[in-house]
Design a protein around this motif. Structure first.
Motif, mmCIF file in Angstrom:
data_model
loop_
_atom_site.group_PDB
_atom_site.id
_atom_site.type_symbol
_atom_site.label_atom_id
_atom_site.label_comp_id
_atom_site.label_asym_id
_atom_site.label_seq_id
_atom_site.Cartn_x
_atom_site.Cartn_y
_atom_site.Cartn_z
ATOM 1 N N VAL A 24 37.419 22.352 69.635
ATOM 2 C CA VAL A 24 36.779 23.368 70.467
ATOM 3 C C VAL A 24 35.316 23.010 70.698
ATOM 4 O O VAL A 24 34.813 23.064 71.823
ATOM 5 N N LEU A 25 34.630 22.617 69.634
ATOM 6 C CA LEU A 25 33.214 22.284 69.757
ATOM 7 C C LEU A 25 33.002 20.969 70.500
ATOM 8 O O LEU A 25 32.026 20.824 71.238
ATOM 9 N N GLN A 26 33.914 20.011 70.347
ATOM 10 C CA GLN A 26 33.809 18.757 71.092
ATOM 11 C C GLN A 26 33.945 19.001 72.594
ATOM 12 O O GLN A 26 33.315 18.322 73.392
ATOM 13 N N ASN A 27 34.763 19.970 72.960
ATOM 14 C CA ASN A 27 35.018 20.252 74.371
ATOM 15 C C ASN A 27 34.020 21.226 74.990
ATOM 16 O O ASN A 27 34.107 21.521 76.175
ATOM 17 N N SER A 28 33.102 21.728 74.199
ATOM 18 C CA SER A 28 32.134 22.699 74.696
ATOM 19 C C SER A 28 30.841 22.017 75.121
ATOM 20 O O SER A 28 30.356 21.117 74.443
ATOM 21 N N SER A 29 30.285 22.484 76.216
ATOM 22 C CA SER A 29 28.996 21.948 76.665
ATOM 23 C C SER A 29 27.839 22.793 76.153
ATOM 24 O O SER A 29 26.685 22.506 76.426
ATOM 25 N N SER A 30 28.166 23.864 75.419
ATOM 26 C CA SER A 30 27.113 24.728 74.887
ATOM 27 C C SER A 30 27.434 25.091 73.440
ATOM 28 O O SER A 30 28.522 24.818 72.945
ATOM 29 N N VAL A 31 26.470 25.695 72.783
ATOM 30 C CA VAL A 31 26.679 26.168 71.419
ATOM 31 C C VAL A 31 27.552 27.422 71.471
ATOM 32 O O VAL A 31 27.533 28.155 72.448
ATOM 33 N N LEU A 32 28.324 27.661 70.407
ATOM 34 C CA LEU A 32 29.277 28.772 70.396
ATOM 35 C C LEU A 32 29.108 29.623 69.146
ATOM 36 O O LEU A 32 28.793 29.103 68.073
ATOM 37 N N SER A 33 29.389 30.899 69.268
ATOM 38 C CA SER A 33 29.407 31.794 68.108
ATOM 39 C C SER A 33 30.743 31.626 67.391
ATOM 40 O O SER A 33 31.703 31.063 67.947
ATOM 41 N N ALA A 39 38.118 32.659 69.397
ATOM 42 C CA ALA A 39 38.856 32.955 70.631
ATOM 43 C C ALA A 39 39.495 31.697 71.212
ATOM 44 O O ALA A 39 40.618 31.744 71.729
ATOM 45 N N ALA A 40 38.799 30.574 71.126
ATOM 46 C CA ALA A 40 39.348 29.317 71.638
ATOM 47 C C ALA A 40 40.424 28.746 70.711
ATOM 48 O O ALA A 40 41.438 28.223 71.169
ATOM 49 N N VAL A 41 40.223 28.874 69.401
ATOM 50 C CA VAL A 41 41.194 28.356 68.430
ATOM 51 C C VAL A 41 42.497 29.150 68.508
ATOM 52 O O VAL A 41 43.587 28.575 68.435
ATOM 53 N N MET A 45 46.345 28.118 68.261
ATOM 54 C CA MET A 45 46.919 28.485 66.966
ATOM 55 C C MET A 45 46.990 30.010 66.880
ATOM 56 O O MET A 45 46.136 30.630 66.244
ATOM 57 N N PRO A 46 47.999 30.622 67.495
ATOM 58 C CA PRO A 46 48.060 32.090 67.567
ATOM 59 C C PRO A 46 48.071 32.811 66.217
ATOM 60 O O PRO A 46 47.686 33.971 66.136
ATOM 61 N N ASN A 47 48.479 32.142 65.160
ATOM 62 C CA ASN A 47 48.576 32.807 63.855
ATOM 63 C C ASN A 47 47.313 32.700 63.001
ATOM 64 O O ASN A 47 47.279 33.224 61.892
ATOM 65 N N VAL A 48 46.288 32.019 63.494
ATOM 66 C CA VAL A 48 45.058 31.875 62.718
ATOM 67 C C VAL A 48 44.299 33.208 62.736
ATOM 68 O O VAL A 48 44.359 33.953 63.707
ATOM 69 N N ASN A 49 43.624 33.508 61.625
ATOM 70 C CA ASN A 49 42.845 34.754 61.620
ATOM 71 C C ASN A 49 41.357 34.436 61.553
ATOM 72 O O ASN A 49 40.945 33.329 61.223
ATOM 73 N N THR A 52 39.760 32.924 58.379
ATOM 74 C CA THR A 52 40.053 31.500 58.197
ATOM 75 C C THR A 52 39.069 30.657 59.001
ATOM 76 O O THR A 52 38.560 29.640 58.514
ATOM 77 N N VAL A 53 38.787 31.083 60.223
ATOM 78 C CA VAL A 53 37.835 30.358 61.065
ATOM 79 C C VAL A 53 36.452 30.406 60.431
ATOM 80 O O VAL A 53 35.773 29.383 60.310
ATOM 81 N N TYR A 54 36.015 31.588 59.978
ATOM 82 C CA TYR A 54 34.709 31.710 59.326
ATOM 83 C C TYR A 54 34.624 30.819 58.078
ATOM 84 O O TYR A 54 33.629 30.137 57.860
ATOM 85 N N ARG A 55 35.656 30.844 57.269
ATOM 86 C CA ARG A 55 35.670 30.058 56.036
ATOM 87 C C ARG A 55 35.566 28.555 56.347
ATOM 88 O O ARG A 55 34.812 27.825 55.704
#
Length: 140
Positions: A24-33, A39-41, A45-49, A52-55
């Motif tokens: 997601v970050l490799q494909n982004s041209s800007s910084v992301l929250s 939202a992109a992950v 990966m519909p089952n990710v919470n 898990t992303v924060y961790r």
């Protein structure tokens, strides 16, 4: 460098979640929250919470895979570390582009801090404005 190489280089376990965050970050041209990363992950990966992303963001940050940037409104944003070593960013207020710069004002301050017996452990330095592309649009 592909996602697996990035993770293995930092001696991190290769997981689908970490790979997705890096992609997601490799494909982004800007910084992301973290929420934007989530939202992109979740699209792939519909089952990710969210926890898990924060961790995983925290692990990637501690291992130097990601950079943390504080926006002018104190929002925490992330980008993939593209350069080795210490650097700072100039950030476009319109498009969100983050451009690394090599200059660090801390080098000029270190002697003064040393005289005071102060040992800094971290610092942040970002400059906000408009990138060349957005500046041109604003002038029209």
């Amino acid at each position: 460098m592909d996602t697996e190489e990035i993770l293995k280089k930092q001696k991190l376990k290769v997981t689908p979640q970490r790979k997705a965050i890096i992609q997601v970050l490799q494909n982004s041209s800007s910084v992301l929250s973290a929420q934007e990363i989530f939202a992109a992950v979740i699209d792939v990966m519909p089952n990710v919470n969210l926890s898990t992303v924060y961790r995983n963001i925290d692990v990637l940050l501690k291992k130097g895979v990601l950079c943390r940037i504080t926006s002018e409104d104190d929002k925490i944003l992330y980008e993939l570390r593209r350069e080795k070593g210490h650097h700072h960013h100039i950030i476009c207020k319109k498009c969100g582009a983050s451009i690394p710069i090599d200059y660090c004002p801390m080098e000029d301050i270190e002697k003064e801090l040393d005289k005071k017996g102060f040992t800094p452990t971290e610092h942040r330095f970002e400059i906000y404005g408009y990138c060349e592309k957005c500046s041109k649009k604003l002038k029209k």
